[in-house]
Write a protein that holds these residues in place. Structure first.
Motif, PDB file in Angstrom:
ATOM      1  N   ALA A   1       0.834  -1.214   0.000  1.00 53.52           N
ATOM      2  CA  ALA A   1       0.000   0.000   0.000  1.00 53.52           C
ATOM      3  C   ALA A   1       0.863   1.256   0.000  1.00 53.52           C
ATOM      4  CB  ALA A   1      -0.890  -0.005   1.236  1.00 53.52           C
ATOM      5  N   GLY A   2       0.548   2.162  -0.906  1.00 49.64           N
ATOM      6  CA  GLY A   2       1.249   3.450  -0.918  1.00 49.64           C
ATOM      7  C   GLY A   2       0.601   4.360   0.118  1.00 49.64           C
ATOM      8  N   ASN A   3       1.099   5.595   0.209  1.00 47.46           N
ATOM      9  CA  ASN A   3       0.565   6.519   1.222  1.00 47.46           C
ATOM     10  C   ASN A   3      -0.918   6.803   1.031  1.00 47.46           C
ATOM     11  OD1 ASN A   3       2.905   6.741   2.571  1.00 47.46           O
ATOM     12  ND2 ASN A   3       3.576   8.603   1.553  1.00 47.46           N
ATOM     13  N   ILE A   4      -1.327   6.952  -0.246  1.00 48.42           N
ATOM     14  CA  ILE A   4      -2.720   7.284  -0.512  1.00 48.42           C
ATOM     15  C   ILE A   4      -3.614   6.152  -0.028  1.00 48.42           C
ATOM     16  CG2 ILE A   4      -4.436   7.596  -2.355  1.00 48.42           C
ATOM     17  CD1 ILE A   4      -2.553   9.353  -3.753  1.00 48.42           C
ATOM     18  N   HIS A   5      -3.240   4.942  -0.419  1.00 44.29           N
ATOM     19  CA  HIS A   5      -4.030   3.782  -0.028  1.00 44.29           C
ATOM     20  C   HIS A   5      -4.101   3.686   1.498  1.00 44.29           C
ATOM     21  CE1 HIS A   5      -5.583  -0.337  -0.658  1.00 44.29           C
ATOM     22  NE2 HIS A   5      -5.086  -0.517   0.555  1.00 44.29           N
ATOM     23  N   LEU A   6      -2.969   3.938   2.165  1.00 44.16           N
ATOM     24  CA  LEU A   6      -2.932   3.837   3.630  1.00 44.16           C
ATOM     25  C   LEU A   6      -3.928   4.779   4.296  1.00 44.16           C
ATOM     26  CD1 LEU A   6       0.748   3.572   4.933  1.00 44.16           C
ATOM     27  CD2 LEU A   6      -1.121   1.945   5.178  1.00 44.16           C
ATOM     28  N   TRP A   7      -3.976   6.005   3.796  1.00 44.20           N
ATOM     29  CA  TRP A   7      -4.885   6.990   4.392  1.00 44.20           C
ATOM     30  C   TRP A   7      -6.350   6.632   4.138  1.00 44.20           C
ATOM     31  CZ3 TRP A   7      -4.149  10.700   7.911  1.00 44.20           C
ATOM     32  CH2 TRP A   7      -2.842  11.127   8.152  1.00 44.20           C
ATOM     33  N   ILE A   8      -6.629   6.143   2.913  1.00 46.69           N
ATOM     34  CA  ILE A   8      -8.014   5.776   2.608  1.00 46.69           C
ATOM     35  C   ILE A   8      -8.422   4.618   3.509  1.00 46.69           C
ATOM     36  CG2 ILE A   8      -9.517   4.736   0.842  1.00 46.69           C
ATOM     37  CD1 ILE A   8      -7.904   6.370  -1.230  1.00 46.69           C
ATOM     38  N   TYR A   9      -7.510   3.694   3.665  1.00 47.75           N
ATOM     39  CA  TYR A   9      -7.748   2.519   4.492  1.00 47.75           C
ATOM     40  C   TYR A   9      -7.983   2.936   5.958  1.00 47.75           C
ATOM     41  CZ  TYR A   9      -6.735  -2.084   6.492  1.00 47.75           C
ATOM     42  OH  TYR A   9      -6.800  -3.249   7.187  1.00 47.75           O
ATOM     43  N   LEU A  10      -7.183   3.893   6.389  1.00 50.56           N
ATOM     44  CA  LEU A  10      -7.305   4.407   7.756  1.00 50.56           C
ATOM     45  C   LEU A  10      -8.710   4.966   8.011  1.00 50.56           C
ATOM     46  CD1 LEU A  10      -4.893   4.642   9.757  1.00 50.56           C
ATOM     47  CD2 LEU A  10      -4.847   7.046   9.237  1.00 50.56           C
ATOM     48  N   LYS A  11      -9.196   5.676   7.010  1.00 50.00           N
ATOM     49  CA  LYS A  11     -10.517   6.301   7.146  1.00 50.00           C
ATOM     50  C   LYS A  11     -11.603   5.210   7.199  1.00 50.00           C
ATOM     51  CE  LYS A  11     -12.824  10.295   5.207  1.00 50.00           C
ATOM     52  NZ  LYS A  11     -12.645  11.405   4.290  1.00 50.00           N
ATOM     53  N   GLU A  12     -11.438   4.201   6.350  1.00 44.55           N
ATOM     54  CA  GLU A  12     -12.418   3.108   6.346  1.00 44.55           C
ATOM     55  C   GLU A  12     -12.440   2.399   7.700  1.00 44.55           C
ATOM     56  OE1 GLU A  12     -11.949   2.068   1.626  1.00 44.55           O
ATOM     57  OE2 GLU A  12     -11.437   0.514   3.093  1.00 44.55           O
TER      58      GLU A  12
ATOM     59  N   LYS B   1       1.811  12.278  -0.410  1.00 46.23           N
ATOM     60  CA  LYS B   1       1.967  12.538   1.009  1.00 46.23           C
ATOM     61  C   LYS B   1       0.676  13.083   1.616  1.00 46.23           C
ATOM     62  CE  LYS B   1       4.352  13.987   4.744  1.00 46.23           C
ATOM     63  NZ  LYS B   1       5.168  13.230   5.623  1.00 46.23           N
ATOM     64  N   TYR B   2      -0.054  13.859   0.823  1.00 43.94           N
ATOM     65  CA  TYR B   2      -1.168  14.583   1.430  1.00 43.94           C
ATOM     66  C   TYR B   2      -2.510  14.027   1.017  1.00 43.94           C
ATOM     67  CZ  TYR B   2       2.810  17.494   0.406  1.00 43.94           C
ATOM     68  OH  TYR B   2       4.061  17.955   0.205  1.00 43.94           O
ATOM     69  N   LEU B   3      -2.578  12.735   0.859  1.00 48.36           N
ATOM     70  CA  LEU B   3      -3.787  12.158   0.328  1.00 48.36           C
ATOM     71  C   LEU B   3      -5.055  12.541   1.069  1.00 48.36           C
ATOM     72  CD1 LEU B   3      -5.736   9.750   0.794  1.00 48.36           C
ATOM     73  CD2 LEU B   3      -4.045   9.862   2.611  1.00 48.36           C
ATOM     74  N   SER B   4      -4.940  12.792   2.398  1.00 44.41           N
ATOM     75  CA  SER B   4      -6.167  13.002   3.132  1.00 44.41           C
ATOM     76  C   SER B   4      -6.895  14.254   2.699  1.00 44.41           C
ATOM     77  CB  SER B   4      -5.891  13.041   4.613  1.00 44.41           C
ATOM     78  OG  SER B   4      -4.754  13.772   4.854  1.00 44.41           O
ATOM     79  N   ILE B   5      -6.194  15.105   1.945  1.00 47.02           N
ATOM     80  CA  ILE B   5      -6.844  16.307   1.426  1.00 47.02           C
ATOM     81  C   ILE B   5      -7.815  15.935   0.306  1.00 47.02           C
ATOM     82  CG2 ILE B   5      -6.367  18.448   0.128  1.00 47.02           C
ATOM     83  CD1 ILE B   5      -5.488  18.686   2.909  1.00 47.02           C
ATOM     84  N   ILE B   6      -7.538  14.838  -0.386  1.00 51.58           N
ATOM     85  CA  ILE B   6      -8.345  14.492  -1.578  1.00 51.58           C
ATOM     86  C   ILE B   6      -9.807  14.283  -1.204  1.00 51.58           C
ATOM     87  CG2 ILE B   6      -8.721  12.691  -3.308  1.00 51.58           C
ATOM     88  CD1 ILE B   6      -5.737  12.226  -3.264  1.00 51.58           C
TER      89      ILE B   6
END
Ligand code: HEM
Length: 492
Positions: free
Chosen positions: A46-57, A487-492
């Motif tokens: 998992a890249g950073n983006i995937h990690l953040w999306i996963y975190l939110k889920e 790095k800043y995926l959570s902004i998306i």
């Protein structure tokens, strides 16, 4: 024979799945469980983006399940706690850190974030005074100088299209932390870039190891390519810290402790953390050289990326909400008028709206979304008992989305920190952790503030000047163009 073994393995796996799903004594399991590897497959690759999306889920699944869940990382059962009351119970009952922190132990040794409990208690007591208001007031001159430096660098970029402002907040926070920790400025720019590069690399190595459960085993890790990278990286980082430490110690021993305290003409005395540590080591025999090195490296690691990221997210959010920007400017105008003077401690306690903005930015985008604890005893929560010996993830990201924030928890709304709208709960400000092992780097503001919050001095000071940045002051549009990368995926 092979068929029998295969059938037995499949039956065994089914039994484990059934047991883990139906064990009513344990908190409910996260969806997506596979036999043997548990939920680890969700992290692998998992890249950073995937990690953040996963975190939110996970955050929402955990909250829907009542705030506590079990996650299986390979053979390990890990608890995940997003209920604010249970979060506080675990944070205050168990103080020992776990896994991720232990991976950093070869580098940070007995620094606060990685030491065992006995050493941590002793050292935290010695270091707490270094973060007292009287001590950190000495940093105000540094923060003001750094704030002006940041604005000057951003000014060059203004009006010339999009740019990645994290590069600037990061460099600035690194310089600030280096100065407050080591008492030295980065005069050599190539040295700064090597230091930054190696710090980044270390963080990536730690995250990579966390994602791959087989590398959690020290024996396997010892033979991995990642460990080789870690050794190379550490060699350079240790060399830098040891060189400065040697120099500082020689100065201290030659000149006596008073020489290490710089008198700023207009403000309180500035004393670098390393000087305080040397004083404790030499005058009170509290630390050896290795321990001093581990503490300064911990402060560097814990201090620079965190502040830079909070600034980066806050700048993005304020830039995206012109109404918020306008209110900050009105508050600043009422305190500073047209003066370009430095910020004082007294000013900070008046920046009530700005503090609400920073709190809200840290709620939406907590730069440390998880903190870990090893359970050294059974812990009784509201609806279940967590078992001794396991790892518990204190889910800051989840607490920040708990129903106590209302149906618009995903919305950036600084007003929720003003007046009586803030949830009456000690875990409401979870960004620095809570309980006895809370981040040592946060600085309390006077209790008179309406939301009784905590604001990093450096963040407030830097933001003050950022908001005064001329190009942004003029801008009243709602459509700032935000360059968002990995790095800043959570902004998306
Ligand atoms: C806005 C900036 C910061 C954020 C959001 C932040 C967040 C955190 C969090 C969540 C923890 C873990 C708390 C827990 O386990 O419950 C922590 C620990 C820590 N932080 Fe920070 N931090 C920030 C700035 C700093 C700074 C400026 C320094 C030092 C110069 C620092 C040094 C540390 C240290 C040494 C620890 C370990 C404390 C211990 O275990 O006793 N942090 N931080």
């Amino acid at each position: 024979m092979l068929t029998v073994v295969l059938i037995l393995v499949i039956l065994g796996c089914c039994l484990i799945v059934w047991f883990r799903r139906n064990n009513n004594e344990e908190p409910p399991a996260l969806n997506g469980y596979f036999p043997l590897i548990g939920h680890a497959h969700l992290l692998i690759g998992a890249g950073n983006i995937h990690l953040w999306i996963y975190l939110k889920e996970i955050a929402y699944e955990c909250l829907n399940a009542g705030g506590v869940m079990s996650i299986f990382h390979g053979p390990k059962t890990v608890y995940c706690v997003a209920d604010p009351d249970d979060f506080l119970t675990v944070a205050d009952t168990c103080l020992q850190k776990d896994c991720f922190n232990e991976f950093a132990k070869p580098w940070l040794g007995d620094g606060l974030a990685t030491s065992d409990l006995t050493t941590w208690k002793e050292h935290r007591k010695l270091l707490d005074p270094a973060f007292s208001q009287a001590f950190t007031d000495g940093f105000l001159t540094v923060f003001n100088k750094q704030a002006r430096r940041l604005v000057k660098e951003l000014e060059v970029k203004a009006g010339k299209g999009t740019f990645d402002h994290f590069v600037y907040t990061r460099k600035n926070a690194l310089e600030t932390t280096f100065f407050t920790v080591f008492g030295e400025d980065f005069n050599d720019k190539s040295f700064l870039s090597i230091y930054q590069q190696k710090m980044d690399q270390m963080l990536n190595i730690l995250v990579e190891r966390f994602k791959k459960p087989w590398l959690h085993c020290d024996y396997i890790y010892r033979w991995s390519a990642l460990r080789k990278q870690q050794d190379d990286c550490m060699k350079i980082l240790l060399n830098i810290s040891n060189t400065v430490l040697k120099k500082k110690k020689a100065v201290y021993l030659n000149n006596g402790k008073n020489q290490n305290i710089k008198k700023e003409t207009n403000g309180p005395k500035f004393k670098a953390f390393i000087d305080l540590l040397l004083e404790l080591a030499i005058e009170k025999d509290a630390f050896n050289d290795e321990e001093i090195r581990e503490h300064v490296d911990t402060l560097m690691f814990g201090g620079h990326d965190t502040v830079a990221s909070v600034l980066m997210y806050t700048i993005l959010l304020v830039g995206s909400y012109s109404g918020v920007q306008k209110k900050i400017l009105e508050e600043l105008q009422s305190i500073f008028g047209d003066s370009n003077r430095d910020v004082t401690r007294a000013d900070l306690s008046q920046l009530v709206y700005l503090e609400a903005v920073i709190n809200e930015s840290m709620r939406i985008y907590p730069i440390m979304p998880i903190s870990t604890r090893r359970l050294d005893r059974d812990v009784q929560l509201k609806n279940c008992t967590l078992k001794k010996g396991r790892t518990c993830l204190l889910f800051i990201f989840g607490v920040n989305r708990h129903p106590m924030w209302g149906p618009d928890a995903e919305k950036f709304k600084p007003e929720r920190w003003l007046g009586s709208t803030t949830p009456d709960c000690p875990t409401a400000i979870a960004g620095f952790g809570v309980g006895r092992r809370v981040c040592i780097g946060n600085v309390s503001l006077p209790q008179s503030l309406p939301c009784d919050g905590r604001l990093t001095l450096s963040a407030a000071t830097l933001l003050w000047l950022w908001v005064r940045f001329p190009q942004l002051e003029k801008c009243s549009c709602d459509k700032h163009e935000c360059s968002v990368d990995n790095k800043y995926l959570s902004i998306i």
